[in-house]
Design a protein around this motif. Structure first.
Motif, PDB file in Angstrom:
ATOM      1  N   THR A 147       2.087 -12.205   5.184  1.00 10.47           N
ATOM      2  CA  THR A 147       0.881 -13.039   5.239  1.00 10.47           C
ATOM      3  C   THR A 147      -0.330 -12.277   4.705  1.00 10.47           C
ATOM      4  O   THR A 147      -0.298 -11.061   4.563  1.00 10.47           O
ATOM      5  CB  THR A 147       0.586 -13.477   6.687  1.00 10.47           C
ATOM      6  N   ASP A 148      -1.406 -13.020   4.424  1.00 13.13           N
ATOM      7  CA  ASP A 148      -2.638 -12.384   3.956  1.00 13.13           C
ATOM      8  C   ASP A 148      -3.347 -11.642   5.090  1.00 13.13           C
ATOM      9  O   ASP A 148      -3.897 -10.563   4.891  1.00 13.13           O
ATOM     10  CB  ASP A 148      -3.584 -13.440   3.379  1.00 13.13           C
TER      11      ASP A 148
ATOM     12  N   LEU B 240      -8.686  -3.969  29.890  1.00 16.84           N
ATOM     13  CA  LEU B 240      -8.771  -3.191  28.637  1.00 16.84           C
ATOM     14  C   LEU B 240      -7.874  -3.850  27.597  1.00 16.84           C
ATOM     15  O   LEU B 240      -6.659  -3.994  27.820  1.00 16.84           O
ATOM     16  CB  LEU B 240      -8.331  -1.745  28.864  1.00 16.84           C
ATOM     17  N   VAL B 241      -8.444  -4.273  26.495  1.00 19.98           N
ATOM     18  CA  VAL B 241      -7.680  -4.967  25.453  1.00 19.98           C
ATOM     19  C   VAL B 241      -8.104  -4.433  24.093  1.00 19.98           C
ATOM     20  O   VAL B 241      -9.302  -4.234  23.845  1.00 19.98           O
ATOM     21  CB  VAL B 241      -7.925  -6.498  25.509  1.00 19.98           C
ATOM     22  N   TYR B 242      -7.129  -4.175  23.237  1.00 23.30           N
ATOM     23  CA  TYR B 242      -7.410  -3.823  21.846  1.00 23.30           C
ATOM     24  C   TYR B 242      -7.028  -4.992  20.948  1.00 23.30           C
ATOM     25  O   TYR B 242      -5.920  -5.533  21.065  1.00 23.30           O
ATOM     26  CB  TYR B 242      -6.619  -2.579  21.424  1.00 23.30           C
ATOM     27  N   VAL B 243      -7.968  -5.357  20.088  1.00 25.57           N
ATOM     28  CA  VAL B 243      -7.736  -6.439  19.129  1.00 25.57           C
ATOM     29  C   VAL B 243      -7.846  -5.846  17.728  1.00 25.57           C
ATOM     30  O   VAL B 243      -8.855  -5.191  17.420  1.00 25.57           O
ATOM     31  CB  VAL B 243      -8.787  -7.557  19.311  1.00 25.57           C
ATOM     32  N   ALA B 244      -6.831  -6.049  16.911  1.00 25.85           N
ATOM     33  CA  ALA B 244      -6.866  -5.553  15.537  1.00 25.85           C
ATOM     34  C   ALA B 244      -6.739  -6.719  14.567  1.00 25.85           C
ATOM     35  O   ALA B 244      -5.972  -7.660  14.821  1.00 25.85           O
ATOM     36  CB  ALA B 244      -5.728  -4.564  15.300  1.00 25.85           C
ATOM     37  N   VAL B 245      -7.527  -6.673  13.488  1.00 27.00           N
ATOM     38  CA  VAL B 245      -7.404  -7.671  12.420  1.00 27.00           C
ATOM     39  C   VAL B 245      -7.201  -6.918  11.113  1.00 27.00           C
ATOM     40  O   VAL B 245      -7.889  -5.940  10.829  1.00 27.00           O
ATOM     41  CB  VAL B 245      -8.649  -8.596  12.339  1.00 27.00           C
ATOM     42  N   ALA B 246      -6.227  -7.384  10.343  1.00 24.22           N
ATOM     43  CA  ALA B 246      -5.848  -6.653   9.135  1.00 24.22           C
ATOM     44  C   ALA B 246      -5.767  -7.579   7.940  1.00 24.22           C
ATOM     45  O   ALA B 246      -5.346  -8.730   8.065  1.00 24.22           O
ATOM     46  CB  ALA B 246      -4.492  -5.972   9.333  1.00 24.22           C
ATOM     47  N   ASP B 247      -6.209  -7.080   6.784  1.00 19.63           N
ATOM     48  CA  ASP B 247      -5.892  -7.749   5.525  1.00 19.63           C
ATOM     49  C   ASP B 247      -5.344  -6.675   4.580  1.00 19.63           C
ATOM     50  O   ASP B 247      -5.013  -5.575   5.021  1.00 19.63           O
ATOM     51  CB  ASP B 247      -7.099  -8.506   4.958  1.00 19.63           C
TER      52      ASP B 247
ATOM     53  N   ALA C  32      -2.323  -1.409  18.521  1.00 21.88           N
ATOM     54  CA  ALA C  32      -2.907  -2.673  18.059  1.00 21.88           C
ATOM     55  C   ALA C  32      -2.922  -2.720  16.536  1.00 21.88           C
ATOM     56  O   ALA C  32      -2.578  -3.736  15.912  1.00 21.88           O
ATOM     57  CB  ALA C  32      -4.320  -2.836  18.620  1.00 21.88           C
ATOM     58  N   LYS C  33      -3.341  -1.601  15.927  1.00 16.96           N
ATOM     59  CA  LYS C  33      -3.401  -1.493  14.466  1.00 16.96           C
ATOM     60  C   LYS C  33      -2.009  -1.686  13.863  1.00 16.96           C
ATOM     61  O   LYS C  33      -1.817  -2.473  12.924  1.00 16.96           O
ATOM     62  CB  LYS C  33      -3.953  -0.114  14.110  1.00 16.96           C
ATOM     63  N   ALA C  34      -1.023  -0.979  14.428  1.00 23.06           N
ATOM     64  CA  ALA C  34       0.339  -1.067  13.892  1.00 23.06           C
ATOM     65  C   ALA C  34       0.908  -2.474  14.073  1.00 23.06           C
ATOM     66  O   ALA C  34       1.690  -2.954  13.237  1.00 23.06           O
ATOM     67  CB  ALA C  34       1.235  -0.034  14.579  1.00 23.06           C
ATOM     68  N   MET C  35       0.525  -3.152  15.144  1.00 17.74           N
ATOM     69  CA  MET C  35       0.997  -4.525  15.363  1.00 17.74           C
ATOM     70  C   MET C  35       0.422  -5.472  14.310  1.00 17.74           C
ATOM     71  O   MET C  35       1.132  -6.307  13.738  1.00 17.74           O
ATOM     72  CB  MET C  35       0.624  -5.009  16.770  1.00 17.74           C
ATOM     73  N   ALA C  36      -0.890  -5.368  14.066  1.00 14.52           N
ATOM     74  CA  ALA C  36      -1.526  -6.254  13.081  1.00 14.52           C
ATOM     75  C   ALA C  36      -0.945  -6.016  11.693  1.00 14.52           C
ATOM     76  O   ALA C  36      -0.636  -6.959  10.952  1.00 14.52           O
ATOM     77  CB  ALA C  36      -3.046  -6.038  13.084  1.00 14.52           C
ATOM     78  N   GLU C  37      -0.787  -4.754  11.353  1.00 14.16           N
ATOM     79  CA  GLU C  37      -0.246  -4.430  10.035  1.00 14.16           C
ATOM     80  C   GLU C  37       1.241  -4.801   9.967  1.00 14.16           C
ATOM     81  O   GLU C  37       1.719  -5.278   8.932  1.00 14.16           O
ATOM     82  CB  GLU C  37      -0.449  -2.938   9.738  1.00 14.16           C
ATOM     83  N   GLY C  38       1.932  -4.588  11.072  1.00 14.53           N
ATOM     84  CA  GLY C  38       3.365  -4.869  11.108  1.00 14.53           C
ATOM     85  C   GLY C  38       3.672  -6.352  10.968  1.00 14.53           C
ATOM     86  O   GLY C  38       4.583  -6.747  10.237  1.00 14.53           O
ATOM     87  N   VAL C  39       2.907  -7.205  11.638  1.00 15.33           N
ATOM     88  CA  VAL C  39       3.194  -8.638  11.553  1.00 15.33           C
ATOM     89  C   VAL C  39       2.797  -9.171  10.180  1.00 15.33           C
ATOM     90  O   VAL C  39       3.445 -10.070   9.626  1.00 15.33           O
ATOM     91  CB  VAL C  39       2.501  -9.422  12.690  1.00 15.33           C
ATOM     92  N   ARG C  40       1.754  -8.611   9.603  1.00 15.40           N
ATOM     93  CA  ARG C  40       1.335  -8.994   8.252  1.00 15.40           C
ATOM     94  C   ARG C  40       2.454  -8.688   7.258  1.00 15.40           C
ATOM     95  O   ARG C  40       2.774  -9.497   6.376  1.00 15.40           O
ATOM     96  CB  ARG C  40       0.067  -8.195   7.901  1.00 15.40           C
ATOM     97  N   ARG C  41       3.072  -7.526   7.448  1.00 18.29           N
ATOM     98  CA  ARG C  41       4.156  -7.094   6.560  1.00 18.29           C
ATOM     99  C   ARG C  41       5.419  -7.934   6.832  1.00 18.29           C
ATOM    100  O   ARG C  41       6.028  -8.459   5.904  1.00 18.29           O
ATOM    101  CB  ARG C  41       4.436  -5.616   6.840  1.00 18.29           C
TER     102      ARG C  41
ATOM    103  N   GLY D  44      -6.963 -20.881   1.090  1.00 20.63           N
ATOM    104  CA  GLY D  44      -5.576 -20.811   0.629  1.00 20.63           C
ATOM    105  C   GLY D  44      -4.874 -19.555   1.096  1.00 20.63           C
ATOM    106  O   GLY D  44      -4.003 -19.018   0.417  1.00 20.63           O
ATOM    107  N   ARG D  45      -5.262 -19.039   2.260  1.00 21.21           N
ATOM    108  CA  ARG D  45      -4.671 -17.796   2.756  1.00 21.21           C
ATOM    109  C   ARG D  45      -3.832 -18.064   4.004  1.00 21.21           C
ATOM    110  O   ARG D  45      -3.921 -19.121   4.612  1.00 21.21           O
ATOM    111  CB  ARG D  45      -5.775 -16.781   3.048  1.00 21.21           C
ATOM    112  N   THR D  46      -3.035 -17.081   4.385  1.00 21.08           N
ATOM    113  CA  THR D  46      -2.091 -17.263   5.494  1.00 21.08           C
ATOM    114  C   THR D  46      -2.297 -16.201   6.568  1.00 21.08           C
ATOM    115  O   THR D  46      -2.862 -15.144   6.318  1.00 21.08           O
ATOM    116  CB  THR D  46      -0.635 -17.194   4.999  1.00 21.08           C
ATOM    117  N   LEU D  47      -1.793 -16.515   7.748  1.00 24.13           N
ATOM    118  CA  LEU D  47      -2.005 -15.661   8.916  1.00 24.13           C
ATOM    119  C   LEU D  47      -0.719 -15.521   9.722  1.00 24.13           C
ATOM    120  O   LEU D  47       0.025 -16.487   9.892  1.00 24.13           O
ATOM    121  CB  LEU D  47      -3.101 -16.285   9.807  1.00 24.13           C
ATOM    122  N   GLY D  48      -0.505 -14.322  10.234  1.00 22.28           N
ATOM    123  CA  GLY D  48       0.542 -14.069  11.230  1.00 22.28           C
ATOM    124  C   GLY D  48      -0.065 -13.286  12.377  1.00 22.28           C
ATOM    125  O   GLY D  48      -0.994 -12.506  12.180  1.00 22.28           O
ATOM    126  N   VAL D  49       0.434 -13.498  13.591  1.00 23.88           N
ATOM    127  CA  VAL D  49      -0.161 -12.820  14.745  1.00 23.88           C
ATOM    128  C   VAL D  49       0.917 -12.098  15.554  1.00 23.88           C
ATOM    129  O   VAL D  49       2.049 -12.581  15.667  1.00 23.88           O
ATOM    130  CB  VAL D  49      -0.928 -13.806  15.666  1.00 23.88           C
TER     131      VAL D  49
END
Lengths: 417, 417
Positions: free
Chosen positions: A349-350, A372-379, A336-345, A274-279
């Motif tokens: 989304t969860d 070279l790629v940075y991948v960030a995942v945030a909750d 990458a971190k700011a993008m993951a947190e930014g889209v969540r905000r 029951g959770r949501t995602l934004g990328v």
């Protein structure tokens, strides 16, 4: 040999020999026959040349007892498959009034007049049967001669596939009844190299029944366990202990089975939780969003995404600070971190995902090379960032980045279980 | 016949016959040979069974003078292609010290010990030549016997392709020197149905040299004009008048040529005009952004996108009013228009695209059925909205929506010319 079926597939069409299209029928028909335990021993393709098609039938008839030819049943002078088989079998082509009536009706339903040349499609091999084609004007053909079951199917996939399923396969199952069943089980891996898996399953890949075969994919791999037995259930029983052993060896790296894919597992698990995602995507340019929304029903879990290709989009829509962009660069752990947190905000989304990197072929530097790629995942509790150095083409780097993002997101989600 | 080359391709591998992988080599090798005017008359595939591989070589040797086999050169007991050809030709396999040294070096470069079983890969067909493989451990083989040039190439594409290009094709060009050149010209169409094109080129498709052949794509189509002549220039001269005639008949619908694609033409034209683009996607879920950013160098023209899957994203990031969403619905002309204008504003771009629709399989109603898609294209002066009713699967509806958006955008951009 499990049964007496020795099938051969023959694709007819010069465009295949020129490499202009690939012979997709061979794979599709092989898969369908394999599902029913019907063995295929040869694939072939030949051009729109009557003498060579005749010879191909002659060769096939010597070594196979089922020949399924596709293509060359159209109305034009280049369509020669039926003519070639008739010549090989020394049979006549005779007009079938019933087949003709079907073709006339096909055009009538579309409110179009039937061109004269389409009459040719109602010609049938004498002593054979024509197979109805609800999706086009080319009836199929079936004829049994010289101990060989010949099937001629139309080339367009949307016409060929229903005819195969509704007519050819039921006939073959009746003809070669009591066949052994072939069951395959597929396990999907991510986060582990193919050679690492290979090395750890040497003892399992030497078996005959079931067989265990690894297949490398882009940024992931799969193992296929295949068993044959008199019944599907018995085949499954053969697979079970091998699957259990593989699972015990690789549990953390097995993300799915069967038709699962990384995005389908992400969506399914989000829905279950029951959770949501934004990328938020930079170098992958929408590919991750596309993969996730390719899953029917994804809208219950996937809220949306931002393709932040230019820096201004990272700032305006995701709130990445100009300071971070200036000091660390667009391709950096911090961005990458700011993008993951930014889209969540921004999307409330969860979970949030951020991807930024250099997909190439241009844009690389010594310090930040292509791949070279940075991948960030945030909750709500944390943000994890992974630094990847990927190899391959632009398309490969993009695809592998998306798969890594899914895989890392699944790991984060696992903590909620 | 343009030259004496009568090539046959043989793929070896049970996984092909089971439909687990498709025989991509057949298409690739055919294309490469066609580029050099070398004719391929047969494709075949056979499993990892020595007797059947021997028979496949025997059949091929009767009708072809070049046989290129792929796969089955690995180190395991299942790899039987070399053994089968040796048996068919009644030749011995002999250890080549040079080939062995190459394999040893291959492992040394990777700082890994060479497994004993890889020694087998240095066995060569007596009287033949081995072909170096810089990208793997399986040397290729070449042997001329019974009037037939046999080539055995490794199965992995990254090993097979360089060997084909660097070794096989130069040999064939030397062997069948003075061959006629085959030149193809491709024209890409959008916005017109395949049957409409077919009907208007009946007079052009009956020719022998050049030939004109239509190929249907997803939401677009292409015409291939192919000519053969002694030189590439002479072949091009044959194509020119036919191409000019086709262009005069279909000019507004021809968007590109050769390797062009709708997104590549969009990016190229934006770059040439020095203009920028942002896209807002609902049902296509990022696919349009992905297609555009798949083009290297797209970042100069493509600024970014918003995947507005949920309504809240359409409101928050694109400024679509809640009134529009409530009164007209998320899938409506008004919402598409507001999305295109909203993304243009939010990302400060010259052009904006909005796509909203119902890709299915669920979510359709009588009033708004699956396949209903609105595409909007906006610039500073105007916004145009197109209502599409598309057929096909979810994937097809999404892909066709993206292509229509590109096509409509190109029309809008044309007005600046």
């Amino acid at each position: 040999m499990a049964n007496d079926c020795r099938a051969e597939l023959l694709a007819v069409g010069t465009e295949i020999l020129l490499g202009q299209i690939h012979n997709a029928h061979a794979q599709f028909i092989s898969q369908e026959l394999a599902k029913h335990g019907l063995y295929v021993y040869h694939h072939g393709a030949v051009g729109d040349n009557e003498a060579r098609i005749v010879n191909a039938f002659a060769t096939a008839a010597q070594r196979s007892n089922v020949v399924i030819a596709t293509g060359g049943l159209g109305p034009t002078g280049d369509d020669l498959t039926k003519e070639a088989l008739a010549r090989f079998l020394q049979r006549n082509l005779v007009m079938s009034d019933e087949a003709l009536a079907e073709i006339v009706q096909y055009f009538a339903r579309r409110q179009r007049p039937m061109p004269e040349q389409n009459r040719k499609q109602a010609l049938c091999i004498e002593g054979g049967e024509w197979l109805p084609n609800p999706n086009g004007t080319a009836p199929g053909q079936y004829v049994f001669d010289r101990g060989v079951h010949f099937f001629l199917l139309p080339g367009p996939p949307l016409e060929m596939r229903p005819m195969l399923r509704d007519d050819v396969i039921p006939r073959l199952v009746r003809l070669f009844g009591g066949e052994r069943k072939l069951v395959s089980r597929i396990l999907h891996f991510c986060g582990i190299g193919e050679s690492d898996v290979d090395e750890q399953i040497v003892d399992l890949t030497s078996g005959d029944n079931p067989t265990v075969a690894p297949y490398a994919g882009e940024g992931e791999m799969l193992l296929r366990i295949t068993a044959t037995a008199d019944t599907e259930e018995a085949a499954r029983k053969l697979i079970e202990p091998v699957e259990a052993e593989i699972r015990s060896r690789f549990q953390p790296f097995i993300y799915g089975e069967g038709d699962d894919s990384l995005p389908s597992v992400v969506i399914e698990r989000l829905r279950r939780q029951g959770r949501t995602l934004g990328v938020a995507e930079s170098c992958t340019g929408g590919m991750l969003a596309e993969m996730l929304t390719d899953i029917p029903g994804s809208s219950q879990a996937f809220v949306g995404g931002v393709v932040a290709y230019a820096n201004q989009v990272k700032e305006y829509l995701l709130g990445v600070s100009s300071k971070t962009l200036a000091e660390c660069g667009a391709v950096s752990e911090e961005t990458a971190k700011a993008m993951a947190e930014g889209v969540r905000r921004a999307l409330a989304t969860d979970f949030g995902v951020g991807i930024t990197g250099i997909a190439g072929p241009g844009g690389g530097t010594q310090e930040k090379p292509v791949g070279l790629v940075y991948v960030a995942v945030a909750d709500a509790r944390q943000t994890r960032v992974y630094r990847l150095q990927l190899r391959g083409s632009r398309a490969q780097i993009r695809l592998r980045s998306c798969k890594q993002a899914c895989w890392r997101l699944l790991q984060l989600m696992d903590e909620y279980l």
